[in-house]
Write a protein that holds these residues in place. Structure first.
Motif, PDB file in Angstrom:
ATOM      1  N   SER A 153     -26.412  33.702  45.472  1.00  0.00           N
ATOM      2  CA  SER A 153     -25.111  34.355  45.307  1.00  0.00           C
ATOM      3  C   SER A 153     -23.978  33.426  45.714  1.00  0.00           C
ATOM      4  O   SER A 153     -22.955  33.338  45.030  1.00  0.00           O
ATOM      5  CB  SER A 153     -25.046  35.636  46.137  1.00  0.00           C
ATOM      6  OG  SER A 153     -25.986  36.567  45.685  1.00  0.00           O
ATOM      7  N   TYR A 161     -27.120  37.790  33.627  1.00  0.00           N
ATOM      8  CA  TYR A 161     -26.694  36.686  34.480  1.00  0.00           C
ATOM      9  C   TYR A 161     -26.029  35.555  33.694  1.00  0.00           C
ATOM     10  O   TYR A 161     -25.467  34.644  34.286  1.00  0.00           O
ATOM     11  CB  TYR A 161     -27.868  36.140  35.307  1.00  0.00           C
ATOM     12  CG  TYR A 161     -27.976  36.824  36.647  1.00  0.00           C
ATOM     13  CD1 TYR A 161     -27.108  36.504  37.689  1.00  0.00           C
ATOM     14  CD2 TYR A 161     -28.926  37.809  36.869  1.00  0.00           C
ATOM     15  CE1 TYR A 161     -27.186  37.132  38.905  1.00  0.00           C
ATOM     16  CE2 TYR A 161     -29.025  38.446  38.089  1.00  0.00           C
ATOM     17  CZ  TYR A 161     -28.149  38.107  39.104  1.00  0.00           C
ATOM     18  OH  TYR A 161     -28.232  38.741  40.319  1.00  0.00           O
ATOM     19  N   ARG A 188     -23.515  30.733  43.064  1.00  0.00           N
ATOM     20  CA  ARG A 188     -22.821  31.243  41.876  1.00  0.00           C
ATOM     21  C   ARG A 188     -21.338  31.453  42.167  1.00  0.00           C
ATOM     22  O   ARG A 188     -20.490  31.155  41.341  1.00  0.00           O
ATOM     23  CB  ARG A 188     -23.450  32.547  41.399  1.00  0.00           C
ATOM     24  CG  ARG A 188     -22.845  33.010  40.088  1.00  0.00           C
ATOM     25  CD  ARG A 188     -23.498  34.240  39.534  1.00  0.00           C
ATOM     26  NE  ARG A 188     -24.860  34.427  39.929  1.00  0.00           N
ATOM     27  CZ  ARG A 188     -25.902  33.757  39.439  1.00  0.00           C
ATOM     28  NH1 ARG A 188     -25.708  32.847  38.524  1.00  0.00           N
ATOM     29  NH2 ARG A 188     -27.119  34.004  39.864  1.00  0.00           N
ATOM     30  N   SER A 209     -27.556  42.213  44.533  1.00  0.00           N
ATOM     31  CA  SER A 209     -28.853  41.527  44.457  1.00  0.00           C
ATOM     32  C   SER A 209     -29.498  41.282  45.827  1.00  0.00           C
ATOM     33  O   SER A 209     -30.720  41.329  45.940  1.00  0.00           O
ATOM     34  CB  SER A 209     -28.735  40.208  43.696  1.00  0.00           C
ATOM     35  OG  SER A 209     -28.028  39.245  44.443  1.00  0.00           O
ATOM     36  N   ASN A 229     -21.491  37.678  38.895  1.00  0.00           N
ATOM     37  CA  ASN A 229     -20.997  37.842  40.268  1.00  0.00           C
ATOM     38  C   ASN A 229     -21.089  39.303  40.717  1.00  0.00           C
ATOM     39  O   ASN A 229     -21.377  39.580  41.885  1.00  0.00           O
ATOM     40  CB  ASN A 229     -19.555  37.353  40.383  1.00  0.00           C
ATOM     41  CG  ASN A 229     -19.472  35.849  40.320  1.00  0.00           C
ATOM     42  OD1 ASN A 229     -20.205  35.141  40.995  1.00  0.00           O
ATOM     43  ND2 ASN A 229     -18.600  35.339  39.467  1.00  0.00           N
ATOM     44  N   ASP A 241     -24.554  39.904  41.705  1.00  0.00           N
ATOM     45  CA  ASP A 241     -24.840  39.277  42.997  1.00  0.00           C
ATOM     46  C   ASP A 241     -24.474  40.176  44.169  1.00  0.00           C
ATOM     47  O   ASP A 241     -25.058  40.060  45.238  1.00  0.00           O
ATOM     48  CB  ASP A 241     -24.114  37.937  43.122  1.00  0.00           C
ATOM     49  CG  ASP A 241     -24.820  36.826  42.378  1.00  0.00           C
ATOM     50  OD1 ASP A 241     -26.033  36.955  42.112  1.00  0.00           O
ATOM     51  OD2 ASP A 241     -24.161  35.825  42.057  1.00  0.00           O
ATOM     52  N   THR A 242     -23.504  41.067  43.984  1.00  0.00           N
ATOM     53  CA  THR A 242     -23.112  41.940  45.094  1.00  0.00           C
ATOM     54  C   THR A 242     -24.209  42.931  45.464  1.00  0.00           C
ATOM     55  O   THR A 242     -24.270  43.377  46.602  1.00  0.00           O
ATOM     56  CB  THR A 242     -21.815  42.725  44.773  1.00  0.00           C
ATOM     57  OG1 THR A 242     -22.044  43.566  43.642  1.00  0.00           O
ATOM     58  CG2 THR A 242     -20.646  41.793  44.511  1.00  0.00           C
ATOM     59  N   SER A 293     -31.796  34.947  47.877  1.00  0.00           N
ATOM     60  CA  SER A 293     -30.797  35.664  47.079  1.00  0.00           C
ATOM     61  C   SER A 293     -29.382  35.418  47.605  1.00  0.00           C
ATOM     62  O   SER A 293     -28.444  35.233  46.825  1.00  0.00           O
ATOM     63  CB  SER A 293     -31.102  37.164  47.082  1.00  0.00           C
ATOM     64  OG  SER A 293     -30.188  37.856  46.276  1.00  0.00           O
ATOM     65  N   SER A 294     -29.227  35.390  48.920  1.00  0.00           N
ATOM     66  CA  SER A 294     -27.912  35.101  49.520  1.00  0.00           C
ATOM     67  C   SER A 294     -27.425  33.717  49.124  1.00  0.00           C
ATOM     68  O   SER A 294     -26.251  33.531  48.774  1.00  0.00           O
ATOM     69  CB  SER A 294     -27.988  35.181  51.043  1.00  0.00           C
ATOM     70  OG  SER A 294     -28.340  36.454  51.460  1.00  0.00           O
TER      71      SER A 294
END
Length: 188
Positions: A125, A68, A128, A81, A75, A78-79, A121-122
């Motif tokens: 994301s 991270y 970030r 996660s 990123n 994140d897709t 988590s959303s």
């Protein structure tokens, strides 16, 4: 409902919130807690406290934390996660909730565990992504440090002070709601 059940639900929700920031760190913390008999897991989840699981989760946690800190890799992570966080949050709730029927346990696991982890988590994301867009990725290590620190603190608080953890989760979700509402407000 016993006090043990309430505390186990608070633990599960606290760790699920932590999963929303880092997937493996709370699982590692739970594995440590189980390994050292700080917390007893449900019968079918006791493998999380095994030496093999502890080693595996240690390695996964270290890799995740360092990954991270790499702009654009973060990123990419994140897709995947959000769905992984939902699964991990559900698994954590299943592993710790005590003395409830399977229907209630699974409902709590999916809604409270998976839902809490996925919503946090959303938001992480999106934060970030905003950092990447506004700073070209230079600000992402700061975001990663804050997320990792929050996951670590939430994991520790969840294991040792589960009632406080649920209060912190409510505060985090309230902040997420306020930020979401601010960005969704109609522009006039």
């Amino acid at each position: 409902m016993t006090i043990e059940t309430i505390i186990s639900i608070c633990l599960g929700i606290g760790l699920s919130a932590s999963v929303g920031f880092r997937i493996f760190l709370p699982l590692f913390a739970l594995s440590l807690a189980s390994y050292f008999d700080v917390w007893q897991l449900n019968e079918s989840w006791q493998w999380i406290g095994s030496s093999a699981a502890l080693i595996t989760l240690t390695v996964a946690t270290i890799i995740e934390i360092f990954a991270y800190f790499i702009p654009y890799i973060d990123n990419l992570l994140d897709t995947i996660s959000v769905p992984l966080a939902a699964l991990a949050g559900t698994a954590i709730m299943l592993s710790v909730v005590a003395d409830l029927s399977p229907v209630i346990t699974w409902s709590l696991a999916i809604i409270a565990g998976g839902g809490t982890a996925a919503s946090i988590s959303s938001t992480s994301s999106a934060t970030r992504l905003a950092s990447t867009v506004t700073t070209g990725g230079v600000g992402n290590p700061i975001v990663s440090t804050i997320e990792t620190g929050t996951s670590l603190v939430m994991s520790i608080v969840s294991i040792f002070l589960p009632i406080l953890a649920i209060i912190l989760v409510i505060i985090i979700l309230f902040i997420i709601f306020r930020v979401y509402k601010k960005f969704k407000a109609p522009k006039t």
